[in-house]
Every structure is written in structure tokens, then in C-alpha cells.
Write a protein that holds these residues in place. Structure first.
Motif, PDB file in Angstrom:
ATOM      1  N   MET A  20       0.778  -1.213   0.055  1.00  0.00           N
ATOM      2  CA  MET A  20       0.025   0.000   0.020  1.00  0.00           C
ATOM      3  C   MET A  20       0.994   1.159  -0.003  1.00  0.00           C
ATOM      4  SD  MET A  20      -2.733  -1.198  -0.245  1.00  0.00           S
ATOM      5  CE  MET A  20      -4.241  -0.716   0.390  1.00  0.00           C
ATOM      6  N   ALA A  21       2.109   1.253   0.360  1.00  0.00           N
ATOM      7  CA  ALA A  21       2.808   2.366   0.279  1.00  0.00           C
ATOM      8  C   ALA A  21       3.499   2.882  -0.915  1.00  0.00           C
ATOM      9  CB  ALA A  21       4.230   2.015   1.035  1.00  0.00           C
ATOM     10  N   PRO A  22       3.788   4.044  -1.256  1.00  0.00           N
ATOM     11  CA  PRO A  22       3.813   4.505  -2.588  1.00  0.00           C
ATOM     12  C   PRO A  22       5.112   3.775  -2.844  1.00  0.00           C
ATOM     13  CG  PRO A  22       3.371   6.324  -1.248  1.00  0.00           C
ATOM     14  CD  PRO A  22       3.502   5.140  -0.281  1.00  0.00           C
ATOM     15  N   ALA A  41      10.640  -2.834   5.443  1.00  0.00           N
ATOM     16  CA  ALA A  41       9.770  -3.101   4.616  1.00  0.00           C
ATOM     17  C   ALA A  41       8.467  -3.549   5.445  1.00  0.00           C
ATOM     18  CB  ALA A  41      10.146  -4.254   3.794  1.00  0.00           C
ATOM     19  N   ARG A  42       8.742  -4.511   6.337  1.00  0.00           N
ATOM     20  CA  ARG A  42       7.685  -5.057   7.537  1.00  0.00           C
ATOM     21  C   ARG A  42       6.905  -3.683   7.899  1.00  0.00           C
ATOM     22  NH1 ARG A  42       8.560  -9.287  11.860  1.00  0.00           N
ATOM     23  NH2 ARG A  42       6.383  -9.062  11.443  1.00  0.00           N
ATOM     24  N   LEU A  43       7.660  -2.884   8.376  1.00  0.00           N
ATOM     25  CA  LEU A  43       6.901  -1.526   9.068  1.00  0.00           C
ATOM     26  C   LEU A  43       6.193  -0.931   8.068  1.00  0.00           C
ATOM     27  CD1 LEU A  43       6.380   0.144  11.436  1.00  0.00           C
ATOM     28  CD2 LEU A  43       8.611   1.402  10.760  1.00  0.00           C
ATOM     29  N   VAL A  44       6.761  -0.566   6.991  1.00  0.00           N
ATOM     30  CA  VAL A  44       5.869   0.206   5.685  1.00  0.00           C
ATOM     31  C   VAL A  44       4.726  -0.788   5.646  1.00  0.00           C
ATOM     32  CG1 VAL A  44       5.953   0.690   3.530  1.00  0.00           C
ATOM     33  CG2 VAL A  44       8.065   1.451   5.012  1.00  0.00           C
ATOM     34  N   GLY A  45       4.843  -1.910   5.418  1.00  0.00           N
ATOM     35  CA  GLY A  45       3.687  -2.762   5.304  1.00  0.00           C
ATOM     36  C   GLY A  45       2.710  -2.930   6.247  1.00  0.00           C
ATOM     37  N   LEU A  46       3.027  -2.632   7.551  1.00  0.00           N
ATOM     38  CA  LEU A  46       1.936  -2.566   8.630  1.00  0.00           C
ATOM     39  C   LEU A  46       1.382  -1.442   8.503  1.00  0.00           C
ATOM     40  CD1 LEU A  46       4.001  -4.049  11.592  1.00  0.00           C
ATOM     41  CD2 LEU A  46       1.868  -5.106  10.671  1.00  0.00           C
ATOM     42  N   LEU A  47       1.896  -0.260   8.070  1.00  0.00           N
ATOM     43  CA  LEU A  47       1.415   1.109   8.144  1.00  0.00           C
ATOM     44  C   LEU A  47       0.130   1.285   7.111  1.00  0.00           C
ATOM     45  CD1 LEU A  47       4.690   3.238   8.403  1.00  0.00           C
ATOM     46  CD2 LEU A  47       2.999   2.672  10.226  1.00  0.00           C
ATOM     47  N   GLY A  48       0.123   0.391   5.989  1.00  0.00           N
ATOM     48  CA  GLY A  48      -0.999   0.170   5.204  1.00  0.00           C
ATOM     49  C   GLY A  48      -1.033   1.648   4.249  1.00  0.00           C
ATOM     50  N   ALA A  49      -2.319   1.691   3.603  1.00  0.00           N
ATOM     51  CA  ALA A  49      -2.716   2.850   2.847  1.00  0.00           C
ATOM     52  C   ALA A  49      -2.748   4.245   3.513  1.00  0.00           C
ATOM     53  CB  ALA A  49      -3.928   2.592   2.176  1.00  0.00           C
ATOM     54  N   PRO A  50      -2.454   5.228   2.638  1.00  0.00           N
ATOM     55  CA  PRO A  50      -2.634   6.570   3.587  1.00  0.00           C
ATOM     56  C   PRO A  50      -4.032   6.724   3.715  1.00  0.00           C
ATOM     57  CG  PRO A  50      -1.168   6.673   1.322  1.00  0.00           C
ATOM     58  CD  PRO A  50      -1.741   5.333   1.569  1.00  0.00           C
ATOM     59  N   GLY A  51      -4.255   7.249   4.794  1.00  0.00           N
ATOM     60  CA  GLY A  51      -5.604   7.702   5.059  1.00  0.00           C
ATOM     61  C   GLY A  51      -6.329   6.638   5.957  1.00  0.00           C
ATOM     62  N   ILE A  57       1.286  -0.091  17.127  1.00  0.00           N
ATOM     63  CA  ILE A  57       2.381  -1.033  16.478  1.00  0.00           C
ATOM     64  C   ILE A  57       3.392  -0.849  17.969  1.00  0.00           C
ATOM     65  CG2 ILE A  57       4.260  -1.461  15.058  1.00  0.00           C
ATOM     66  CD1 ILE A  57       2.594  -0.067  12.728  1.00  0.00           C
ATOM     67  N   LEU A  58       3.729  -2.103  18.336  1.00  0.00           N
ATOM     68  CA  LEU A  58       4.935  -2.091  19.322  1.00  0.00           C
ATOM     69  C   LEU A  58       5.876  -2.620  18.807  1.00  0.00           C
ATOM     70  CD1 LEU A  58       5.442  -1.815  22.462  1.00  0.00           C
ATOM     71  CD2 LEU A  58       4.662  -4.347  22.642  1.00  0.00           C
TER      72      LEU A  58
END
Length: 112
Positions: A20-22, A41-51, A57-58
């Protein structure tokens, strides 16, 4: 290496890392922290799409391994508003709530 941990399984959604990240954000983060590509990469994936609302997240791991550096760097690079809380310093629900609001609204409590 520090591993970001998602919310409890009852709240967790399947994660496709970085889906979902650009792509430019992922490319910009790829070599920023040598040896931390997988965690980034895992953290970016956990953050998901903007909005989209992100569950808490721990991030756990040994002291002085770069957890704070990577998490804050990723959040800044993606331009996400966030509150970074040290669990040791927020012992009560009130302290936690106040700290989150202070960070989200850039408020500095007065020393009265």
C-alpha cells in the motif's frame, strides 16, 4: 534485529509488505539503514494505505539497536502524523492520553 509487532491477532489483518505504500517511498527507504531492509519493509507494510487507521504498533528488541531511529525515520519519510510513546514514561491511561495529544498537536506543557 528488532521486529515490529502488530496489534493482537484478533485485530490483525493480513499484511502484504509494502503493497500500500508508494513505490517511491519504499525505494527511498531501501538503503537508508543498512541491515534493516527487512524490518523497514515490514513496518511500511504494517502502516498500510494513506488515510487508513493503523492499529498501534509495538516495537520490541534489545536496547541501542536502532528501533527508534528506524521507526521515526520511516514515519517521517512517509509523512505520517504519529505519536511515539515510551511505555515506561506513561504509567497511567491519563498520562498516555495526554502524551498522545501533546505529540499530535505539538503542545508543550507549561511548567506550572
Amino acid at each position: 534485529a528488532a521486529q515490529p509487532a502488530a496489534a493482537p491477532a484478533a485485530c490483525a489483518q493480513p499484511v502484504v509488505l509494502g503493497a500500500m505504500a508508494p513505490p517511491t517511498a519504499i525505494a527511498g527507504l531501501a538503503g537508508k539503514w543498512v541491515g534493516r531492509e527487512e524490518e523497514t519493509a515490514r513496518l511500511v507494510g504494517l502502516l498500510g494505505a494513506p488515510g487508513v487507521m493503523v492499529p498501534p504498533i509495538l516495537v520490541t528488541g534489545h536496547a541501542a539497536t536502532g528501533k527508534t531511529l528506524v521507526v521515526r525515520g520511516v514515519l517521517k519519510e512517509l509523512g505520517l502524523k504519529h505519536a511515539y510513546i515510551n511505555a515506561v514514561e506513561t504509567a497511567t491511561p491519563r498520562q498516555l492520553f495526554e502524551e498522545v495529544l501533546n505529540q499530535l498537536y505539538d503542545h508543550r506543557p507549561s511548567a506550572t
